[in-house]
Design a protein around this motif. Structure first.
Motif, PDB file in Angstrom:
ATOM      1  N   LEU A 165     -37.958 -48.847  58.738  1.00  0.00           N
ATOM      2  CA  LEU A 165     -39.151 -49.797  58.595  1.00  0.00           C
ATOM      3  C   LEU A 165     -39.177 -50.724  59.762  1.00  0.00           C
ATOM      4  CD1 LEU A 165     -41.350 -51.517  57.063  1.00  0.00           C
ATOM      5  CD2 LEU A 165     -39.114 -52.636  55.887  1.00  0.00           C
TER       6      LEU A 165
ATOM      7  N   ALA B  73     -46.481 -52.569  54.319  1.00  0.00           N
ATOM      8  CA  ALA B  73     -45.764 -51.285  54.236  1.00  0.00           C
ATOM      9  C   ALA B  73     -44.924 -51.016  53.142  1.00  0.00           C
ATOM     10  CB  ALA B  73     -44.384 -51.470  55.438  1.00  0.00           C
ATOM     11  N   TRP B  74     -45.066 -51.891  52.182  1.00  0.00           N
ATOM     12  CA  TRP B  74     -44.342 -51.568  50.744  1.00  0.00           C
ATOM     13  C   TRP B  74     -45.570 -51.319  50.117  1.00  0.00           C
ATOM     14  CZ3 TRP B  74     -39.383 -51.804  48.810  1.00  0.00           C
ATOM     15  CH2 TRP B  74     -38.492 -52.271  49.566  1.00  0.00           C
TER      16      TRP B  74
ATOM     17  N   ILE C 288     -28.167 -53.340  40.211  1.00  0.00           N
ATOM     18  CA  ILE C 288     -28.141 -51.994  39.675  1.00  0.00           C
ATOM     19  C   ILE C 288     -27.106 -51.756  38.528  1.00  0.00           C
ATOM     20  CG2 ILE C 288     -26.478 -51.618  41.621  1.00  0.00           C
ATOM     21  CD1 ILE C 288     -27.725 -48.693  41.945  1.00  0.00           C
TER      22      ILE C 288
ATOM     23  N   TYR D  43     -41.062 -48.673  62.342  1.00  0.00           N
ATOM     24  CA  TYR D  43     -42.454 -48.394  62.140  1.00  0.00           C
ATOM     25  C   TYR D  43     -43.154 -49.549  62.413  1.00  0.00           C
ATOM     26  CZ  TYR D  43     -46.784 -48.870  59.304  1.00  0.00           C
ATOM     27  OH  TYR D  43     -47.966 -49.164  59.016  1.00  0.00           O
TER      28      TYR D  43
ATOM     29  N   LEU E 167     -26.438 -55.982  44.994  1.00  0.00           N
ATOM     30  CA  LEU E 167     -26.731 -55.794  46.532  1.00  0.00           C
ATOM     31  C   LEU E 167     -27.859 -56.748  46.855  1.00  0.00           C
ATOM     32  CD1 LEU E 167     -27.196 -51.886  46.218  1.00  0.00           C
ATOM     33  CD2 LEU E 167     -24.934 -53.054  46.432  1.00  0.00           C
TER      34      LEU E 167
ATOM     35  N   PHE F 248     -39.602 -55.007  40.954  1.00  0.00           N
ATOM     36  CA  PHE F 248     -39.919 -53.700  40.082  1.00  0.00           C
ATOM     37  C   PHE F 248     -38.801 -53.057  39.573  1.00  0.00           C
ATOM     38  CE2 PHE F 248     -38.387 -50.692  43.612  1.00  0.00           C
ATOM     39  CZ  PHE F 248     -38.513 -51.448  44.834  1.00  0.00           C
TER      40      PHE F 248
ATOM     41  N   ARG G 226     -45.464 -46.327  53.166  1.00  0.00           N
ATOM     42  CA  ARG G 226     -44.015 -46.146  52.521  1.00  0.00           C
ATOM     43  C   ARG G 226     -43.415 -44.894  52.887  1.00  0.00           C
ATOM     44  NH1 ARG G 226     -42.013 -48.508  47.577  1.00  0.00           N
ATOM     45  NH2 ARG G 226     -39.764 -48.223  47.894  1.00  0.00           N
TER      46      ARG G 226
ATOM     47  N   SER H 292     -33.264 -47.243  55.438  1.00  0.00           N
ATOM     48  CA  SER H 292     -34.572 -47.496  55.115  1.00  0.00           C
ATOM     49  C   SER H 292     -35.250 -48.694  55.799  1.00  0.00           C
ATOM     50  CB  SER H 292     -35.069 -47.367  53.543  1.00  0.00           C
ATOM     51  OG  SER H 292     -34.579 -46.154  53.029  1.00  0.00           O
ATOM     52  N   PHE H 293     -34.339 -49.359  55.854  1.00  0.00           N
ATOM     53  CA  PHE H 293     -34.850 -51.115  56.491  1.00  0.00           C
ATOM     54  C   PHE H 293     -34.864 -50.730  57.845  1.00  0.00           C
ATOM     55  CE2 PHE H 293     -35.885 -52.528  52.584  1.00  0.00           C
ATOM     56  CZ  PHE H 293     -35.146 -53.519  52.268  1.00  0.00           C
TER      57      PHE H 293
ATOM     58  N   GLY I  63     -39.626 -44.983  54.007  1.00  0.00           N
ATOM     59  CA  GLY I  63     -38.973 -44.817  52.572  1.00  0.00           C
ATOM     60  C   GLY I  63     -37.859 -43.923  52.470  1.00  0.00           C
TER      61      GLY I  63
ATOM     62  N   VAL J 271     -35.378 -54.593  41.118  1.00  0.00           N
ATOM     63  CA  VAL J 271     -35.266 -55.075  42.657  1.00  0.00           C
ATOM     64  C   VAL J 271     -36.291 -55.905  42.864  1.00  0.00           C
ATOM     65  CG1 VAL J 271     -35.907 -53.727  44.744  1.00  0.00           C
ATOM     66  CG2 VAL J 271     -34.766 -52.534  43.139  1.00  0.00           C
TER      67      VAL J 271
ATOM     68  N   ILE K 265     -33.499 -44.014  38.932  1.00  0.00           N
ATOM     69  CA  ILE K 265     -33.165 -42.836  39.728  1.00  0.00           C
ATOM     70  C   ILE K 265     -32.496 -41.647  39.067  1.00  0.00           C
ATOM     71  CG2 ILE K 265     -32.172 -42.103  41.823  1.00  0.00           C
ATOM     72  CD1 ILE K 265     -32.484 -44.860  42.888  1.00  0.00           C
TER      73      ILE K 265
ATOM     74  N   GLU L 182     -36.430 -49.646  38.801  1.00  0.00           N
ATOM     75  CA  GLU L 182     -36.525 -48.485  39.567  1.00  0.00           C
ATOM     76  C   GLU L 182     -35.359 -47.580  38.907  1.00  0.00           C
ATOM     77  OE1 GLU L 182     -36.362 -47.564  44.235  1.00  0.00           O
ATOM     78  OE2 GLU L 182     -34.216 -48.209  43.535  1.00  0.00           O
TER      79      GLU L 182
ATOM     80  N   LEU M  38     -34.007 -58.250  50.106  1.00  0.00           N
ATOM     81  CA  LEU M  38     -34.072 -57.410  49.076  1.00  0.00           C
ATOM     82  C   LEU M  38     -32.797 -57.629  48.246  1.00  0.00           C
ATOM     83  CD1 LEU M  38     -35.145 -53.707  48.612  1.00  0.00           C
ATOM     84  CD2 LEU M  38     -32.834 -54.341  47.981  1.00  0.00           C
TER      85      LEU M  38
END
Lengths: 160, 114
Positions: free
Chosen positions: B101, A32-33, A128, B104, A16, A93, A39, B97-98, A43, A109, A97, A95, A124
């Motif tokens: 963001l 922000a991350w 996945i 925010y 993605l 990173f 976050r 989520s973006f 998030g 990611v 889930i 991830e 981003l």
């Protein structure tokens, strides 16, 4: 019904890519991350959802442990391990889930932040591996239909 | 976190909502079966079984084929791929989520930022 049966494990893969242009300095987008307090403010996907950090360790080799979902019913557990951080510019990173103890997916990611004029472009890329076939039930239901039945019930509940 | 899915999945959920249908799916997960084989363990009339089967076929979970006088049912696993559904969920999660963001960042924009 045969109790405790599991499907043949399979994995579906997808990549993605999302990108956004934000009217903000790249440093603020990176922050922000990097900051779990910030976050937590964005998030979760809607105001009815929340993300809670049980552990935050934003450094290479560090792990974040968080839970998210509808407020008061955080059913998704996320474990992130930071593999690469370039201050202000890039975060990589992994991830994992899980839902009620069953792993749903493991992802790689990559977050990239680039200045674009006075704005910041956030890209981003999420590669996945979505894991199928695990028995997601607590044992009360049997077989693979149980997992989807629980999923259906959860979606119906969230839509209400 | 999990959002409402398009119509196809709604049909799947409806199909799964009935214990008799779940039993039929369980049987088919072990291999193809004729309608009478599916009906055998169920405490209901054949016509009731056929009605349940129609729901299952409508959802895409089951396919059937009539050869001679025997209708054979098989499970269609493509609709059941939870993994693909989950991948869509992740995309939706990041998109939304973006969005937040962006909100925010707009709300906290410093006065001296251009």
């Amino acid at each position: 019904m045969t109790p405790g049966t599991t499907r043949e494990p399979t994995a579906a893969h997808a990549s993605l890519t999302l990108d956004r242009l934000y009217d903000a300095a790249p440093g603020r987008v990176f922050e922000a991350w990097a900051e779990p307090d910030i976050r937590a403010r964005w998030g979760a996907p809607t105001p009815r959802h929340e993300v809670v950090f049980d552990q935050a360790d934003f450094r290479v080799g560090g792990r974040d442990l968080s839970r998210c979902g509808l407020k008061g019913d955080l059913q998704i557990a996320v474990e992130a391990r930071y593999e690469d951080i370039v201050e202000g510019r890039r975060i990589v990173f992994t991830e994992t889930i899980s839902h009620r103890g069953a792993r749903l997916s493991v992802s790689l990611v990559t977050v990239e932040i680039q200045p674009e004029g006075l704005a910041a472009r956030l890209t981003l890329t999420c590669q996945i591996a979505a894991l199928d076939g695990s028995d997601m039930t607590a044992g009360a239901r049997s077989g693979w239909t149980g997992a989807l039945t629980n999923l259906a019930a959860e979606l119906a509940r969230e839509a209400a | 976190m999990l959002q409402q899915q398009p119509a196809a999945l709604d049909h799947v959920f409806h199909a799964l909502a009935d214990p008799a249908r779940r039993g039929m799916l369980e049987r088919l997960s072990r291999g193809p079966a004729s309608v009478s084989q599916l009906a055998e363990p169920l405490p209901m009339s054949l016509s009731a079984v056929v009605q349940h089967l129609a729901v299952l076929e409508g959802s895409g979970l089951v396919k059937s084929q009539k050869v001679g006088r025997v209708r054979t049912c098989t499970l269609d696993t493509t609709v059941l791929t939870q993994a693909e559904t989950w991948i869509n969920e992740r995309r939706m999660f990041w998109e939304r989520s973006f969005d937040r963001l962006g909100e925010y960042l707009a709300e906290t924009k410093p006065a001296d930022e251009a």
